[in-house]
Write a protein that holds these residues in place. Structure first.
Motif, mmCIF file in Angstrom:
data_model
loop_
_atom_site.group_PDB
_atom_site.id
_atom_site.type_symbol
_atom_site.label_atom_id
_atom_site.label_comp_id
_atom_site.label_asym_id
_atom_site.label_seq_id
_atom_site.Cartn_x
_atom_site.Cartn_y
_atom_site.Cartn_z
ATOM 1 N N ASN A 129 -21.055 -31.715 2.253
ATOM 2 C CA ASN A 129 -21.421 -30.494 1.649
ATOM 3 C C ASN A 129 -20.911 -29.084 1.999
ATOM 4 N N SER A 130 -19.403 -29.312 2.282
ATOM 5 C CA SER A 130 -18.669 -27.993 2.630
ATOM 6 C C SER A 130 -17.859 -27.414 1.698
ATOM 7 N N GLU A 131 -18.073 -27.587 0.568
ATOM 8 C CA GLU A 131 -17.109 -26.962 -0.605
ATOM 9 C C GLU A 131 -16.900 -25.567 -0.547
ATOM 10 N N LYS A 132 -18.255 -24.911 0.137
ATOM 11 C CA LYS A 132 -17.869 -23.250 0.220
ATOM 12 C C LYS A 132 -16.955 -22.744 1.092
ATOM 13 N N TYR A 133 -16.858 -23.551 2.340
ATOM 14 C CA TYR A 133 -15.950 -23.105 3.394
ATOM 15 C C TYR A 133 -14.670 -23.639 3.838
ATOM 16 N N ILE A 134 -14.549 -25.121 3.377
ATOM 17 C CA ILE A 134 -13.703 -26.006 3.895
ATOM 18 C C ILE A 134 -12.307 -25.584 3.706
ATOM 19 N N ALA B 20 -8.385 -32.569 19.024
ATOM 20 C CA ALA B 20 -9.074 -31.395 18.912
ATOM 21 C C ALA B 20 -10.075 -31.424 17.757
ATOM 22 N N PHE B 21 -11.003 -30.514 18.001
ATOM 23 C CA PHE B 21 -12.322 -30.482 17.073
ATOM 24 C C PHE B 21 -12.434 -29.383 16.160
ATOM 25 N N LEU B 22 -12.831 -29.426 15.132
ATOM 26 C CA LEU B 22 -12.871 -28.229 14.235
ATOM 27 C C LEU B 22 -13.720 -28.585 12.964
ATOM 28 N N ASP B 23 -14.780 -27.915 13.009
ATOM 29 C CA ASP B 23 -15.993 -28.080 11.927
ATOM 30 C C ASP B 23 -15.596 -27.668 10.721
ATOM 31 N N SER B 24 -16.170 -27.897 9.621
ATOM 32 C CA SER B 24 -15.818 -27.796 8.424
ATOM 33 C C SER B 24 -15.984 -26.267 7.862
ATOM 34 N N ASP B 25 -16.544 -25.444 8.643
ATOM 35 C CA ASP B 25 -16.946 -24.149 8.504
ATOM 36 C C ASP B 25 -16.389 -23.377 9.232
ATOM 37 N N ASP B 26 -15.552 -23.499 10.317
ATOM 38 C CA ASP B 26 -15.131 -22.741 11.232
ATOM 39 C C ASP B 26 -13.333 -22.537 10.915
ATOM 40 N N ILE B 27 -12.730 -21.714 11.766
ATOM 41 C CA ILE B 27 -11.599 -21.166 11.703
ATOM 42 C C ILE B 27 -10.796 -21.173 12.995
ATOM 43 N N TRP B 28 -9.510 -21.417 12.993
ATOM 44 C CA TRP B 28 -8.660 -21.214 13.965
ATOM 45 C C TRP B 28 -7.520 -20.161 13.760
ATOM 46 N N VAL B 29 -7.517 -19.223 14.980
ATOM 47 C CA VAL B 29 -6.289 -18.515 15.039
ATOM 48 C C VAL B 29 -4.960 -19.231 14.782
ATOM 49 N N LYS B 30 -3.847 -18.462 14.126
ATOM 50 C CA LYS B 30 -2.550 -19.416 13.913
ATOM 51 C C LYS B 30 -1.987 -19.933 15.189
ATOM 52 N N ASN B 31 -1.913 -19.131 16.287
ATOM 53 C CA ASN B 31 -1.215 -20.004 17.488
ATOM 54 C C ASN B 31 -2.402 -20.584 18.392
ATOM 55 N N VAL C 108 -9.514 -15.374 22.220
ATOM 56 C CA VAL C 108 -10.240 -15.865 21.213
ATOM 57 C C VAL C 108 -9.112 -16.722 20.427
ATOM 58 N N LEU C 109 -9.474 -17.998 20.336
ATOM 59 C CA LEU C 109 -8.538 -18.759 19.732
ATOM 60 C C LEU C 109 -9.166 -19.345 18.258
ATOM 61 N N ALA C 110 -10.487 -19.158 18.080
ATOM 62 C CA ALA C 110 -11.170 -19.689 17.104
ATOM 63 C C ALA C 110 -12.280 -18.932 16.802
ATOM 64 N N TYR C 111 -12.802 -19.001 15.559
ATOM 65 C CA TYR C 111 -13.884 -18.442 14.770
ATOM 66 C C TYR C 111 -14.995 -19.160 14.604
ATOM 67 N N TYR C 112 -16.336 -18.929 15.124
ATOM 68 C CA TYR C 112 -17.441 -20.010 14.719
ATOM 69 C C TYR C 112 -18.165 -19.159 13.753
ATOM 70 N N ARG C 113 -18.530 -19.838 12.651
ATOM 71 C CA ARG C 113 -19.337 -19.407 11.440
ATOM 72 C C ARG C 113 -20.895 -19.675 11.824
ATOM 73 N N ILE C 114 -21.638 -18.565 11.823
ATOM 74 C CA ILE C 114 -23.008 -18.583 11.996
ATOM 75 C C ILE C 114 -23.674 -18.796 10.812
ATOM 76 N N ASN C 115 -24.489 -19.771 10.529
ATOM 77 C CA ASN C 115 -25.110 -19.865 9.116
ATOM 78 C C ASN C 115 -26.552 -20.370 9.448
ATOM 79 N N SER C 116 -27.266 -20.618 8.350
ATOM 80 C CA SER C 116 -28.845 -20.927 8.605
ATOM 81 C C SER C 116 -28.942 -22.168 8.992
ATOM 82 N N THR C 117 -28.082 -23.042 9.166
ATOM 83 C CA THR C 117 -28.281 -24.369 9.891
ATOM 84 C C THR C 117 -27.604 -24.501 11.405
ATOM 85 N N SER C 118 -27.077 -23.255 11.691
ATOM 86 C CA SER C 118 -26.435 -23.170 13.031
ATOM 87 C C SER C 118 -27.628 -22.978 13.858
#
Length: 267
Positions: free
Chosen positions: A33-38, A108-119, A216-226
């Motif tokens: 159910n990742s339509e908001k952020y994927i 590599a691992f990336l969850d469906s609401d998180d973000i990587w920096v371009k490099n 910092v090479l990635a951004y972790y989204r804090i949400n209600s289920t984290s």
């Protein structure tokens, strides 16, 4: 003229570096159910300066438009793959299915609401190739709304061994890259907490050391289920990991738990 020549040389050197480390990287992305952020997550992969990757998205029986959004991206870029599950099996199961389908020398691992920096991939793969490292991680930032509004930054140590990880759950799953060709098959345990940390430990038990990049090479989204938003629940589950998964004695569990608690508070 001299400045322009230097720029050209640097660009040529960068192209050579990228060609020298042009192994396929398999990116494992569980989604539910990742339509908001994927879309943001996929875009951060598409924007990578390192181009030789495949993104395996495992839709864990979503009831929203996750699959449709992913399929739209697949039409534009065949490096993106979708695995649709008929039954929700949880994040460990989804990641393991992704791992079973990975073709890359690296994962590599990336969850469906998180973000990587371009490099992210370029920096990390070069770091691994240059130093003969086989499992690495990096610092990352936590955010709620946008990556431009950072809540906190998790800075990481230069290296970690098995006992270090038992004491300190600082390695973010979204930052880890593993040379799967070297370390062999990995599988995440089907537990409700710290399944990623237990996986890193299983790799280090094979004689490896994990090395960190303090950028910092990635951004972790804090949400209600984290779990980071529910520290009491996380603390209880971490105790159970020591006692039930690792089968440590009460004394040994207490030793690691106190170190874990200290490190969490220090962050």
């Amino acid at each position: 003229m001299m400045v322009l020549w230097k720029v050209v040389l640097e660009q040529q050197k960068r192209i050579v570096r990228l060609n020298e480390m042009d192994e396929l990287v398999s990116i494992i992305t569980p989604a539910y159910n990742s339509e908001k952020y994927i879309a943001e997550t996929i875009e951060s992969v598409l924007n990578q300066t390192y181009k030789n990757w495949e993104m395996i998205i495992i839709d864990d029986c979503s009831t929203d438009k996750t699959s449709k959004l992913v399929n739209d991206y697949i039409l534009a870029d065949s490096r993106i793959k979708l695995v649709s599950l008929n039954k929700n099996g949880g994040v460990s199961n989804a990641r393991n299915i992704g791992l079973s389908k990975a073709r890359g020398a690296f994962v590599a691992f990336l969850d469906s609401d998180d973000i990587w920096v371009k490099n992210k991939l370029e920096t990390q793969i070069l770091f691994m190739k240059k130093n003969d490292y086989y499992i690495t991680y990096s610092s990352y930032a936590k955010f709620i709304t946008t990556p431009q509004e950072v809540e906190s930054v998790i800075s990481v140590p230069k290296k970690m061994k098995k006992n270090d990880i038992l004491k300190n759950t600082i390695i973010g799953c979204l930052t880890v890259v593993i040379n799967i060709e070297e370390v062999g098959t990995i599988e995440m345990p089907n537990i409700s907490h710290a399944e990623d940390q237990c996986t890193w430990i299983s790799v280090l038990e094979r004689g490896y050391v994990a090395y960190g990049i303090n950028d910092v090479l990635a951004y972790y989204r804090i949400n209600s289920t984290s779990l980071s938003g529910n520290k009491v629940s996380a603390a209880k589950k971490q105790w159970n990991v020591y006692r039930r998964y690792h089968n440590f004695s009460i004394i040994k569990s207490l030793y690691y738990y106190l170190n874990y608690a200290f490190n969490v508070l220090r962050r």
